[in-house]
Design a protein around this motif. Structure first.
Motif, PDB file in Angstrom:
ATOM      1  N   ILE A 356       0.854  -1.190   0.000  1.00 38.80           N
ATOM      2  CA  ILE A 356       0.000   0.000   0.000  1.00 38.80           C
ATOM      3  C   ILE A 356       0.895   1.248   0.000  1.00 38.80           C
ATOM      4  O   ILE A 356       1.856   1.313   0.791  1.00 38.80           O
ATOM      5  N   VAL A 357       0.589   2.164  -0.856  1.00 35.91           N
ATOM      6  CA  VAL A 357       1.362   3.419  -0.879  1.00 35.91           C
ATOM      7  C   VAL A 357       0.412   4.550  -0.537  1.00 35.91           C
ATOM      8  O   VAL A 357      -0.658   4.674  -1.123  1.00 35.91           O
ATOM      9  N   HIS A 358       0.798   5.346   0.453  1.00 36.04           N
ATOM     10  CA  HIS A 358      -0.094   6.415   0.887  1.00 36.04           C
ATOM     11  C   HIS A 358       0.722   7.708   1.097  1.00 36.04           C
ATOM     12  O   HIS A 358       1.312   7.938   2.155  1.00 36.04           O
ATOM     13  N   VAL A 359       0.774   8.499   0.006  1.00 34.61           N
ATOM     14  CA  VAL A 359       1.545   9.750   0.110  1.00 34.61           C
ATOM     15  C   VAL A 359       0.564  10.894   0.371  1.00 34.61           C
ATOM     16  O   VAL A 359      -0.104  11.372  -0.543  1.00 34.61           O
ATOM     17  N   GLN A 360       0.488  11.293   1.641  1.00 33.49           N
ATOM     18  CA  GLN A 360      -0.482  12.315   2.045  1.00 33.49           C
ATOM     19  C   GLN A 360      -0.024  13.715   1.596  1.00 33.49           C
ATOM     20  O   GLN A 360      -0.768  14.465   0.991  1.00 33.49           O
ATOM     21  N   HIS A 386      11.234  -9.860   5.426  1.00 37.06           N
ATOM     22  CA  HIS A 386      10.783 -10.268   6.763  1.00 37.06           C
ATOM     23  C   HIS A 386       9.264 -10.358   6.909  1.00 37.06           C
ATOM     24  O   HIS A 386       8.765 -10.553   8.001  1.00 37.06           O
ATOM     25  N   THR A 387       8.537 -10.172   5.802  1.00 32.72           N
ATOM     26  CA  THR A 387       7.070 -10.247   5.898  1.00 32.72           C
ATOM     27  C   THR A 387       6.570 -11.557   5.247  1.00 32.72           C
ATOM     28  O   THR A 387       6.852 -11.800   4.073  1.00 32.72           O
ATOM     29  N   PRO A 388       5.891 -12.376   6.001  1.00 29.98           N
ATOM     30  CA  PRO A 388       5.424 -13.643   5.437  1.00 29.98           C
ATOM     31  C   PRO A 388       4.219 -13.446   4.518  1.00 29.98           C
ATOM     32  O   PRO A 388       3.637 -12.351   4.467  1.00 29.98           O
ATOM     33  N   ARG A 389       3.893 -14.490   3.819  1.00 27.94           N
ATOM     34  CA  ARG A 389       2.740 -14.507   2.908  1.00 27.94           C
ATOM     35  C   ARG A 389       1.502 -13.971   3.650  1.00 27.94           C
ATOM     36  O   ARG A 389       1.299 -14.277   4.829  1.00 27.94           O
ATOM     37  N   GLY A 390       0.715 -13.168   2.961  1.00 29.62           N
ATOM     38  CA  GLY A 390      -0.513 -12.638   3.556  1.00 29.62           C
ATOM     39  C   GLY A 390      -0.288 -11.325   4.308  1.00 29.62           C
ATOM     40  O   GLY A 390      -1.241 -10.687   4.756  1.00 29.62           O
ATOM     41  N   GLY A 391       0.967 -10.918   4.424  1.00 24.09           N
ATOM     42  CA  GLY A 391       1.272  -9.682   5.171  1.00 24.09           C
ATOM     43  C   GLY A 391       1.078  -8.434   4.319  1.00 24.09           C
ATOM     44  O   GLY A 391       0.807  -8.513   3.124  1.00 24.09           O
ATOM     45  N   THR A 392       1.236  -7.291   4.993  1.00 21.66           N
ATOM     46  CA  THR A 392       1.046  -6.022   4.287  1.00 21.66           C
ATOM     47  C   THR A 392       2.274  -5.119   4.500  1.00 21.66           C
ATOM     48  O   THR A 392       2.793  -5.022   5.622  1.00 21.66           O
ATOM     49  N   ILE A 393       2.661  -4.468   3.431  1.00 22.35           N
ATOM     50  CA  ILE A 393       3.750  -3.482   3.542  1.00 22.35           C
ATOM     51  C   ILE A 393       3.155  -2.129   3.144  1.00 22.35           C
ATOM     52  O   ILE A 393       2.564  -1.997   2.073  1.00 22.35           O
ATOM     53  N   THR A 394       3.306  -1.150   4.048  1.00 24.67           N
ATOM     54  CA  THR A 394       2.716   0.165   3.770  1.00 24.67           C
ATOM     55  C   THR A 394       3.816   1.219   3.672  1.00 24.67           C
ATOM     56  O   THR A 394       4.671   1.310   4.563  1.00 24.67           O
ATOM     57  N   ASP A 402       7.961  20.768  11.042  1.00 28.08           N
ATOM     58  CA  ASP A 402       8.948  21.138  10.027  1.00 28.08           C
ATOM     59  C   ASP A 402       9.558  19.928   9.357  1.00 28.08           C
ATOM     60  O   ASP A 402      10.550  20.051   8.637  1.00 28.08           O
ATOM     61  N   GLU A 403       8.990  18.743   9.634  1.00 27.27           N
ATOM     62  CA  GLU A 403       9.636  17.528   9.131  1.00 27.27           C
ATOM     63  C   GLU A 403       8.696  16.730   8.251  1.00 27.27           C
ATOM     64  O   GLU A 403       7.479  16.719   8.460  1.00 27.27           O
ATOM     65  N   VAL A 404       9.339  16.045   7.289  1.00 23.48           N
ATOM     66  CA  VAL A 404       8.553  15.113   6.503  1.00 23.48           C
ATOM     67  C   VAL A 404       8.924  13.711   7.008  1.00 23.48           C
ATOM     68  O   VAL A 404      10.094  13.399   7.216  1.00 23.48           O
ATOM     69  N   LEU A 405       7.899  12.905   7.279  1.00 20.66           N
ATOM     70  CA  LEU A 405       8.136  11.561   7.797  1.00 20.66           C
ATOM     71  C   LEU A 405       7.759  10.552   6.713  1.00 20.66           C
ATOM     72  O   LEU A 405       6.587  10.456   6.326  1.00 20.66           O
ATOM     73  N   ALA A 406       8.783   9.821   6.225  1.00 22.65           N
ATOM     74  CA  ALA A 406       8.511   8.775   5.222  1.00 22.65           C
ATOM     75  C   ALA A 406       8.679   7.440   5.937  1.00 22.65           C
ATOM     76  O   ALA A 406       9.739   7.159   6.491  1.00 22.65           O
ATOM     77  N   SER A 407       7.616   6.620   5.965  1.00 19.97           N
ATOM     78  CA  SER A 407       7.700   5.370   6.741  1.00 19.97           C
ATOM     79  C   SER A 407       7.447   4.146   5.877  1.00 19.97           C
ATOM     80  O   SER A 407       6.708   4.208   4.886  1.00 19.97           O
ATOM     81  N   VAL A 408       8.136   3.056   6.274  1.00 25.88           N
ATOM     82  CA  VAL A 408       7.885   1.749   5.644  1.00 25.88           C
ATOM     83  C   VAL A 408       7.459   0.813   6.771  1.00 25.88           C
ATOM     84  O   VAL A 408       8.229   0.532   7.693  1.00 25.88           O
ATOM     85  N   THR A 409       6.205   0.385   6.738  1.00 23.40           N
ATOM     86  CA  THR A 409       5.657  -0.449   7.814  1.00 23.40           C
ATOM     87  C   THR A 409       5.398  -1.848   7.259  1.00 23.40           C
ATOM     88  O   THR A 409       4.935  -1.998   6.126  1.00 23.40           O
ATOM     89  N   ASP A 410       5.731  -2.852   8.060  1.00 26.45           N
ATOM     90  CA  ASP A 410       5.411  -4.215   7.619  1.00 26.45           C
ATOM     91  C   ASP A 410       4.735  -4.963   8.747  1.00 26.45           C
ATOM     92  O   ASP A 410       4.787  -4.535   9.911  1.00 26.45           O
ATOM     93  N   THR A 411       4.105  -6.045   8.372  1.00 27.53           N
ATOM     94  CA  THR A 411       3.441  -6.869   9.398  1.00 27.53           C
ATOM     95  C   THR A 411       4.219  -8.181   9.533  1.00 27.53           C
ATOM     96  O   THR A 411       3.640  -9.261   9.631  1.00 27.53           O
ATOM     97  N   GLY A 412       5.576  -8.030   9.496  1.00 27.20           N
ATOM     98  CA  GLY A 412       6.442  -9.204   9.506  1.00 27.20           C
ATOM     99  C   GLY A 412       6.767  -9.713  10.897  1.00 27.20           C
ATOM    100  O   GLY A 412       6.043  -9.437  11.873  1.00 27.20           O
ATOM    101  N   CYS A 413       7.939 -10.385  10.986  1.00 26.62           N
ATOM    102  CA  CYS A 413       8.310 -11.059  12.239  1.00 26.62           C
ATOM    103  C   CYS A 413       8.665 -10.105  13.366  1.00 26.62           C
ATOM    104  O   CYS A 413       8.635 -10.468  14.536  1.00 26.62           O
TER     105      CYS A 413
END
Ligand code: ADP
Length: 484
Positions: A356-360, A386-394, A402-413
């Protein structure tokens, strides 16, 4: 090269010599002015006292002399009452006087008048206006006499001119003496200053000598050496402290480089040992084509691992000191993320993961596109691995303050709390054996972290075992200056 010590000495001596010259000149000019004023005042006092007598003795002037001895005494008494001088001074003054008539003819001349007695025309004009006139008589270029021409009025008209002179010998002698005294005094002061400045320069610069001796003995093997300065001066203590701090930093850099080289050698040794083992076993006896193929395939994966490792090592080697070289320019993150996510969508699908890509927001930042791309490749690669089958990467981007926060989230181990503080260290792996087997080098996050710091930002990680991880890249938003 000129020595600093010599410089200090010459500077001190020149400064003192200059000051002495100014002082001597001021003294000479001041004293000569005061003495001249004093002579003029004396001449004026004598001349006016004499003139009063002449006025009293109206008509008494003849070729026999204008003052009877009784008059001279009276004249002297009046003078002494006013000026407190000795009798002989006054009589001496009278001896050096001349009386002219209005036309400049000498009427009376004291026997002490050594110089030519004359009334220069310009003086005559001045005096006939009723004002006293001073002039100086020279022998060659040297002033020898000071002279006053004083008007004597009779019945409201200037009838006579009294001229009195005074020797300038005392003034000349006094000034000569002053010059000798100043010269001798200056020589003594300069000699003392030379000796003093030699001593001061030696004492003051001895800590510098100590410092340079210590520095000369320091090599990469003796970086633990520290300078111990016995100098009581704050400035030198600060210099020694700065020098020691610099050694601390150098020591740290040398140590980390030594560790880095040792770790890199160790990392390369493991696949090489594995390859050597594979090849030795294969060579022990004749093998089938299938068996040789397996050995080659196994070794190929080790070679791939080594080339991945070498690439990472080269990247780190480019980091001068500890920071990667970044070429900062205005940019936005969205295009990079779109490009990368497009590339890994297929991979994610193959692995059975959702992306999922969500650039606000997509504000302008100041960054190095190539280096930031490297950060996201690493974070996405880690998340996929590190994310098993069925997981989500956002992947998300938002602006907070004053900051931009770029995050990579996973539902892995997830990463255990014990490992979390170390994952940005070079060669740190959570599960060493498994990670290495999977081709991990333990350098990806270290490189990403250093790139974030080089941008004036940060890379943070939060994780919970079994639930997943979130990696946040914080970068400062570019400030735009509005014209008022
Ligand atoms: P590598 O190239 O070996 O993965 P990294 O520096 O990228 O090295 O990662 C360091 C350690 O952090 C690795 O051992 C890896 O297991 C762990 N790690 C990194 N990202 C994740 C993640 N998203 N989920 C769980 N573990 C992670």
């Amino acid at each position: 090269m000129t020595s600093f010590r010599r410089r200090i000495q010459w500077f001190t001596i020149s400064l003192i010599a200059g000051l002495l010259a100014i002082f001597s000149l001021a003294l000479y000019l001041g004293l000569s002015y005061i003495l001249s004023r004093h002579i003029d005042e004396q001449l004026l006092a004598v001349a006016s006292a004499e003139a009063q007598q002449v006025e009293k003795e109206t008509g008494e002037l003849n070729e026999m002399g204008y003052l009877s001895s009784a008059s001279a005494r009276e004249f002297h008494d009046a003078f002494e009452a006013e000026w407190g001088r000795e009798e002989h001074e006054l009589l001496e003054a009278i001896r050096h006087s001349v009386v002219f008539d209005r036309d400049g003819q000498i009427l009376w001349k004291g026997e002490g008048v050594a110089f030519r007695a004359e009334l220069p025309p310009e003086t005559q004009v001045h005096v006939l206006k009723g004002e006293p006139a001073f002039d100086t008589l020279y022998k060659g270029h040297a002033p020898v006499m000071r002279r006053i021409s004083f008007p004597i009025p009779l019945q409201g008209e200037i009838r006579y001119v009294l001229q009195t002179q005074m020797s300038l010998k005392v003034v000349r002698k006094t000034l000569q003496w002053l010059l000798v005294a100043c010269g001798t005094g200056s020589l003594v002061v300069l000699t003392l200053a030379w000796v003093g400045s030699t001593w001061i320069a030696r004492v003051a610069l001895s800590p510098v000598s100590t410092l340079s001796r210590t520095a000369a003995h320091i090599s990469d093997r003796s970086l633990e050496t520290r300078v111990a300065l016995d100098a009581p001066y704050e400035e030198f203590q600060q210099l020694a402290q700065s020098f020691n701090h610099m050694l601390d930093r150098l020591h740290k850099v040398f140590e980390s480089q030594r560790r880095f080289v040792a770790d890199a050698a160790h990392e390369l040794k493991t696949p090489l040992t594995a390859m050597k083992g594979n090849l030795e076993v294969a060579l022990q006896r004749a093998r089938s084509v299938e068996e040789y193929r397996d050995v080659i395939a196994a070794n190929l994966s080790q070679v791939e691992h080594m080339s991945h490792l070498t690439r990472s090592l080269l990247t780190l080697a480019q980091f001068a000191g500890s920071r990667p070289p970044v070429q900062l320019e205005p940019m936005t993150l969205k295009p990079i993320l779109e490009e990368l996510t497009a590339e890994i969508t297929v991979l994610a699908k193959e692995q059975g993961c959702r992306l999922i890509v969500h650039v606000q927001d997509d504000p302008v930042i100041v960054g190095d596109t190539a280096q930031l791309k490297r950060v996201f490749i690493n974070l996405l690669d880690n998340a996929l691995r590190h994310t098993p089958r069925g997981g989500t990467i956002t992947v998300a981007v938002e602006v907070v303050g004053d900051e931009v926060l770029a995050s990579v989230t996973d539902t892995g181990c997830g990463i255990a709390a014990i490992h979390l503080p170390h994952i940005f260290e070079r060669f740190y792996r959570v599960d060493e054996a498994r990670n290495r087997h999977e081709g991990g080098t333990g350098l990806g996050l270290a490189i990403a972290h250093e790139i974030a710091l080089a941008h004036g930002g940060a890379l943070l990680a939060q994780s919970e075992v079994g639930k997943g991880s979130i990696f946040i890249l914080k970068l400062p938003v570019r400030r735009t200056h509005h014209s008022p």
